[in-house]
Design a protein around this motif. Structure first.
Motif, PDB file in Angstrom:
ATOM      1  N   ASN A 125     -34.502 -15.503  21.784  1.00 16.91           N
ATOM      2  CA  ASN A 125     -35.266 -15.772  20.541  1.00 16.91           C
ATOM      3  C   ASN A 125     -34.952 -14.675  19.721  1.00 16.91           C
ATOM      4  N   THR A 126     -35.985 -14.411  18.795  1.00 20.70           N
ATOM      5  CA  THR A 126     -35.660 -13.484  17.425  1.00 20.70           C
ATOM      6  C   THR A 126     -35.742 -11.922  18.216  1.00 20.70           C
ATOM      7  N   SER A 127     -36.974 -11.666  18.906  1.00 21.72           N
ATOM      8  CA  SER A 127     -36.970 -10.262  19.542  1.00 21.72           C
ATOM      9  C   SER A 127     -35.978  -9.950  20.607  1.00 21.72           C
ATOM     10  N   GLY A 128     -35.540 -11.270  21.320  1.00 22.33           N
ATOM     11  CA  GLY A 128     -34.332 -11.059  22.033  1.00 22.33           C
ATOM     12  C   GLY A 128     -33.159 -10.815  21.714  1.00 22.33           C
ATOM     13  N   ILE A 129     -32.811 -11.111  20.475  1.00 21.84           N
ATOM     14  CA  ILE A 129     -31.622 -10.794  19.708  1.00 21.84           C
ATOM     15  C   ILE A 129     -31.383  -9.529  19.442  1.00 21.84           C
ATOM     16  N   PHE A 130     -32.803  -9.219  19.105  1.00 19.24           N
ATOM     17  CA  PHE A 130     -32.850  -7.563  18.724  1.00 19.24           C
ATOM     18  C   PHE A 130     -32.763  -6.694  19.974  1.00 19.24           C
ATOM     19  N   ASN A 131     -33.495  -7.057  20.944  1.00 18.10           N
ATOM     20  CA  ASN A 131     -33.603  -6.049  22.088  1.00 18.10           C
ATOM     21  C   ASN A 131     -32.785  -6.227  23.269  1.00 18.10           C
ATOM     22  N   TYR A 132     -32.234  -7.433  23.453  1.00 14.62           N
ATOM     23  CA  TYR A 132     -31.341  -7.746  24.417  1.00 14.62           C
ATOM     24  C   TYR A 132     -29.941  -8.442  24.009  1.00 14.62           C
ATOM     25  N   PRO A 133     -29.340  -7.987  23.199  1.00 16.11           N
ATOM     26  CA  PRO A 133     -28.084  -8.671  22.666  1.00 16.11           C
ATOM     27  C   PRO A 133     -26.952  -8.844  23.799  1.00 16.11           C
ATOM     28  N   GLU A 134     -27.193  -8.119  24.799  1.00 14.90           N
ATOM     29  CA  GLU A 134     -26.148  -8.401  25.965  1.00 14.90           C
ATOM     30  C   GLU A 134     -26.277  -9.856  26.613  1.00 14.90           C
ATOM     31  N   MET A 135     -27.654 -10.448  26.451  1.00 12.03           N
ATOM     32  CA  MET A 135     -27.983 -11.727  26.822  1.00 12.03           C
ATOM     33  C   MET A 135     -27.545 -12.950  25.878  1.00 12.03           C
ATOM     34  N   GLN A 136     -26.796 -12.592  24.885  1.00  7.40           N
ATOM     35  CA  GLN A 136     -26.489 -13.716  23.939  1.00  7.40           C
ATOM     36  C   GLN A 136     -25.688 -14.967  24.420  1.00  7.40           C
ATOM     37  N   MET A 137     -24.731 -14.848  25.184  1.00  6.44           N
ATOM     38  CA  MET A 137     -24.115 -16.116  25.662  1.00  6.44           C
ATOM     39  C   MET A 137     -23.337 -16.683  24.495  1.00  6.44           C
ATOM     40  N   GLU A 138     -23.728 -18.096  24.621  1.00 10.73           N
ATOM     41  CA  GLU A 138     -22.758 -18.768  23.535  1.00 10.73           C
ATOM     42  C   GLU A 138     -23.641 -19.187  22.246  1.00 10.73           C
ATOM     43  N   MET A 139     -25.011 -18.830  22.432  1.00 14.44           N
ATOM     44  CA  MET A 139     -26.065 -19.202  21.381  1.00 14.44           C
ATOM     45  C   MET A 139     -27.132 -18.413  21.350  1.00 14.44           C
ATOM     46  N   VAL A 140     -27.687 -18.233  20.243  1.00 14.25           N
ATOM     47  CA  VAL A 140     -29.152 -17.568  20.165  1.00 14.25           C
ATOM     48  C   VAL A 140     -30.005 -18.559  19.293  1.00 14.25           C
ATOM     49  N   ARG A 141     -31.240 -18.254  19.411  1.00 13.83           N
ATOM     50  CA  ARG A 141     -32.378 -18.953  18.548  1.00 13.83           C
ATOM     51  C   ARG A 141     -33.203 -18.120  17.723  1.00 13.83           C
ATOM     52  N   LEU A 142     -32.958 -18.059  16.172  1.00 15.16           N
ATOM     53  CA  LEU A 142     -33.551 -17.339  15.597  1.00 15.16           C
ATOM     54  C   LEU A 142     -34.948 -17.995  14.681  1.00 15.16           C
ATOM     55  N   GLY A 143     -35.908 -17.293  15.137  1.00 18.74           N
ATOM     56  CA  GLY A 143     -37.268 -17.840  14.420  1.00 18.74           C
ATOM     57  C   GLY A 143     -37.907 -17.109  13.270  1.00 18.74           C
ATOM     58  N   ILE A 144     -38.941 -16.281  13.764  1.00 13.32           N
ATOM     59  CA  ILE A 144     -39.817 -15.754  13.006  1.00 13.32           C
ATOM     60  C   ILE A 144     -38.955 -14.627  12.131  1.00 13.32           C
ATOM     61  N   GLY A 145     -37.651 -14.061  12.792  1.00 12.15           N
ATOM     62  CA  GLY A 145     -37.052 -12.946  12.111  1.00 12.15           C
ATOM     63  C   GLY A 145     -36.680 -13.387  10.740  1.00 12.15           C
ATOM     64  N   LEU A 146     -36.090 -14.603  10.784  1.00 11.76           N
ATOM     65  CA  LEU A 146     -35.384 -15.231   9.498  1.00 11.76           C
ATOM     66  C   LEU A 146     -36.500 -15.115   8.469  1.00 11.76           C
ATOM     67  N   TYR A 147     -37.573 -15.220   8.687  1.00 11.53           N
ATOM     68  CA  TYR A 147     -38.861 -15.126   7.691  1.00 11.53           C
ATOM     69  C   TYR A 147     -39.196 -13.642   7.435  1.00 11.53           C
ATOM     70  N   GLY A 148     -38.651 -12.611   7.952  1.00 14.72           N
ATOM     71  CA  GLY A 148     -39.033 -11.208   7.662  1.00 14.72           C
ATOM     72  C   GLY A 148     -39.749 -10.717   8.451  1.00 14.72           C
ATOM     73  N   ILE A 149     -40.089 -11.064   9.645  1.00 18.46           N
ATOM     74  CA  ILE A 149     -41.138 -10.580  10.498  1.00 18.46           C
ATOM     75  C   ILE A 149     -40.433 -10.394  11.791  1.00 18.46           C
TER      76      ILE A 149
END
Length: 813
Positions: free
Chosen positions: A650-674
């Motif tokens: 998820n959002t915080s996962g993209i930021f904190n654990y990019p090594e787990m990204q695999m084929e897709m990620v899910r962006l949520g609250i970060g898109l809205y600036g938080i």
């Protein structure tokens, strides 16, 4: 002037593929989606970590585009078009813009700084247009791509240019200076914007001032730190330093105006500015400095400066009457900004029917007949269903277009205005300020109360690109739009995301997905909480269900079988420790048994959800979840012989654990600036600003109370402002009684007393304000994260709690 394909090939040192006839570009394009692309277009296939313009060359060829600047020729297209092959298409775009600029010898004003660039540019245009044929950057086109596109707006009729330059990191300004090649410089201010791209403020100043390397003069507020980095002659101004070239010896405010006494080269004169805020006064001083350098007479300066006006630089999408969408661009009218507005119209349209209300077009630098022929072709190419022209000139030249209705003035249009003539359409209102098109917008706009939530679409784009920068180029992005886009809006944001080519959209329930489909969204949509009764609806609207239980799977398979559907995409949810929804390890054998040799559905993705990706103290748990996910997803893929998309971040996962990204990620609250940490928040731009106004101001004497239950008792005479927003709008009552605050004219005003259903009250004893002034409930200050801390909750709850009765206004600069 020599600007043809032959000269461009030489300037770019490009390798050529194709049978060329010399060609003079009428349109420089980087966007394959623009309806203005055609046989007069030269298209630059820009590339980045998550986009590649080369992918769209075939569809552009189908539209009639024949000339491309590329880094490589896509397979199978070698003989279908003309290609100029270069090492880097962005550098080639900048290089070509620099070459094009060099073909003109008239003065260019280059503007940079942290704030005020666009306002100073627009005011200088207003102040100098009576004396010059001015070309300027459209809107806020000041980036590495925006600046070259702006420069291509120059033509032989212009005799003065005004371009702004914005940067975010080292090495960028020299490129912009090579393109703009300014003769006169303006440094507006230095602030904290883009601080993250520089080691220090001094480094940022040193980089910004490179715009002035070849200027004859630079105008700026006297500041030794900034002046240290400018070796060119300077015209400085100051309120305190008499050594400045232009010194303000007196300053006093009169109601809504400010009077200044200025001293310049032994001359003393007065000017009246129609503003009282410091920001506007500073911007006006920079303009006066430029006018003085250009030998504008004192009498002309004093006459024109008092007529300055607030600048609206944003394109805004608003809800209109009768289910219309209104695109408000009612303050400017030139050919470059018309093209930008038409692209925004196409991007934001909710309905197939498109209407434009357009005034006479000014400041093009082109002969009138040439200008309106271009406007004629542009409107024709954009397939506008109805064109309402206002003004004698435009009405004459566009009369042969189909479905044109003409009026000589705005007043004539308003006399015949009928609300029922605008139904289920997207309406672009595009006019010069002198036509007062804001009156038309007021009539077309859906009437709601004075509280609005403004959504910055540019900030959404920036935040999306920030998270994309953490990913591998091949990693797909799914963006969450559940809960009305976290309270920000649904289809309007979905339109932007589709334009930005995200791979999937995620909603919570089927009805949210249905609304997006009805709005014309074609991007794949995953429904994350599908109820069994909604499966028929989902199939009807091409929505893809998350499957998290055997019962749900059987229910969907039954409907798919009844409809004789094959290979319908589904998404399998695994529970790896969140314990909310999903298949646990013990259920996998049963899941495999149901899916094996089943042709009704196709497993499009397998995913799970991290429970604590926002908190690094739970690293061990997060890695255990990921290990569990890998093990269970591997069992499914190998047994079923499938290769689905895998995603867990998820959002915080993209930021904190990019090594787990695999084929897709899910962006949520970060898109809205938080984000979920102070550092992450510093990298993001604010998206949502909740605004209202002061409806009334009163003096409450000592001992008197404010609001229900007399929760606030004044211990001294207190000035109180009432704001028309309350808990029915989503403002929690617990923010009252001085727990939180609002911002008015940049100053803090504490909320006092209990918040009412439709009103809250604030202490403005020490705030310079009046009735009707704008009030920021949240945005840059206070931030949503601050309110969440006051309430001991999370920002999600604040954003999603804002009532639907609060009008959303979507804008881009």
């Amino acid at each position: 002037m020599t600007f043809s394909l032959t000269s461009i090939i030489s300037a770019l040192n490009a390798k050529v593929s194709g049978s060329f006839e010399d060609f003079k570009p009428e349109n420089i394009s980087i966007d394959s989606r623009s309806l203005q692309n055609g046989n007069g277009t030269l298209f630059f296939a820009l590339t980045g970590s998550h986009h590649d313009g080369h992918q769209y060359i075939q569809q552009l060829i189908n539209k009639g585009v024949r000339n491309f600047v590329v880094q490589y020729i896509p397979d199978g297209l070698e003989n279908k078009a003309n290609f100029l092959v270069v090492e880097n298409t962005l550098f080639a775009l900048q290089q070509m813009a620099g070459y094009y600029r060099s073909l003109f010898s008239f003065p260019i004003i280059g503007i940079t700084g942290s704030n005020g660039k666009t306002i100073v540019k627009e005011w200088l245009n207003f102040l100098l247009s009576p004396d010059y044929s001015v070309v300027r950057s459209p809107k806020s086109y000041n980036s590495q791509v925006g600046v070259p596109l702006s420069v291509f707006g120059i033509n032989e009729q212009h005799d003065l240019g005004i371009f702004e330059a914005g940067i975010s990191q080292k090495g960028e300004m020299e490129k912009l200076e090579n393109i703009i090649q300014p003769n006169i410089g303006v440094f507006t201010s230095i602030g904290s914007a883009h601080d993250e791209g520089f080691l220090s403020q001094e480094e940022k100043i040193a980089e910004k001032t490179k715009l002035f390397n070849h200027c004859s003069l630079v105008v700026l507020e006297k500041n030794p730190l900034i002046e240290h980095y400018i070796s060119q002659p300077k015209l400085t101004w100051s309120f305190t330093d008499k050594n400045a070239t232009l010194f303000v010896s007196q300053k006093w405010a009169e109601n809504t105006a400010t009077r200044l006494t200025l001293v310049y080269q032994d001359q003393t004169f007065e000017v009246t500015l129609p503003f009282t805020d410091e920001f506007s006064i500073q911007n006006a001083m920079n303009c006066i400095g430029v006018l003085l350098y250009l030998n504008t007479s004192i009498s002309v300066i004093t006459e024109r400066i008092q007529n300055l006006y607030p600048i609206e630089i944003r394109l805004q999408a608003k809800k209109g009457i009768n289910n219309c969408i209104i695109i408000d661009d009612s303050y400017s009218s030139d050919y470059q900004s018309l093209k930008i507005a038409l692209d925004f119209l196409e991007q934001q349209k909710l309905h197939q029917k498109k209407t434009i209300i357009v005034s006479d077009i000014f400041q093009s630098g082109l002969p009138t007949e040439v200008l309106y022929q271009k406007v004629f072709s542009t409107l024709q190419n954009n397939h506008i269903d109805r064109i309402i022209t206002i003004g004698e000139t435009i009405s004459n030249y566009l009369s042969k277009l189909p479905h044109v209705i003409s009026f000589s003035s705005t007043a004539d249009f308003l006399k015949q205005f009928n609300t029922q003539s605008f139904q289920n359409e997207t309406v672009l209102v595009k006019g010069a300020r002198s036509f007062n098109f804001d009156e038309i917008v007021v009539l077309l706009e859906e009437k709601k109360h004075e509280t609005v939530m403004e959504i910055n679409l540019d900030a959404i784009t920036y935040n999306l690109n920030f998270y994309r920068s953490k990913l591998k180029p091949e990693t797909k992005v799914m963006v969450m739009l559940k809960a009305f886009g976290y309270g920000n809006g649904g289809f309007e944001i979905a339109k932007l995301l589709e334009h930005l080519k995200v791979d999937y959209l995620g909603v919570a329930f089927a009805d949210e997905g249905v609304e997006l489909r009805k709005a014309g969204i074609s991007t794949p949509i995953i429904v994350l909480n599908p109820e069994n009764y909604s499966f028929n609806t989902m199939i009807a609207y091409d929505l893809e269900p998350e499957i998290y239980s055997i019962n749900g799977l059987h229910s969907f398979l039954k409907i798919a079988q009844e409809k004789n559907i094959s290979q319908y995409p589904i998404h399998i949810k695994l529970d790896t420790g969140m314990h909310r929804l999903g298949f646990e390890a013990a259920q996998l054998d049963e899941l495999i048994a149901v899916l094996k040799n089943n042709n009704f559905v196709a497993v499009k993705s397998i995913f799970s959800h991290l429970a604590a990706s926002d908190d690094k103290q739970f690293d061990a748990f997060t890695y255990k979840q990921f290990e569990c996910y890998q093990e269970n997803s591997k069992k499914l893929t190998e047994t079923l012989h499938i290769k689905p998309i895998r995603h867990i971040l998820n959002t915080s996962g993209i930021f904190n654990y990019p090594e787990m990204q695999m084929e897709m990620v899910r962006l949520g609250i970060g898109l809205y600036g938080i984000g979920n940490s102070d550092y992450e928040n510093q990298q993001l731009q604010n998206v949502s600003t909740l605004k209202s106004i002061i409806s009334q101001i009163r003096i409450v004497e000592k001992g008197e109370s404010v609001g229900y239950s007399r929760k606030f008792i004044a211990n001294k005479p207190t000035t109180v402002a009432s704001i028309p927003i309350g808990y029915a709008d989503g403002i929690r009552r617990s923010l009252g009684n001085q727990k939180s605050y609002v911002t008015i004219n940049g100053q803090r005003a504490d909320i006092i007393g209990n918040i009412c259903m439709d009103t809250l009250m604030v202490d403005v004893t020490r705030v310079n304000c009046k009735e009707g002034d704008e009030v920021i409930i949240f945005g840059e200050r206070p931030k949503v994260t601050e309110l969440a801390e006051f309430l001991n909750t999370i920002p999600y709850e604040i954003l999603t709690g804002i009532s639907q009765r609060v009008k959303r206004v979507f804008y881009k600069n």
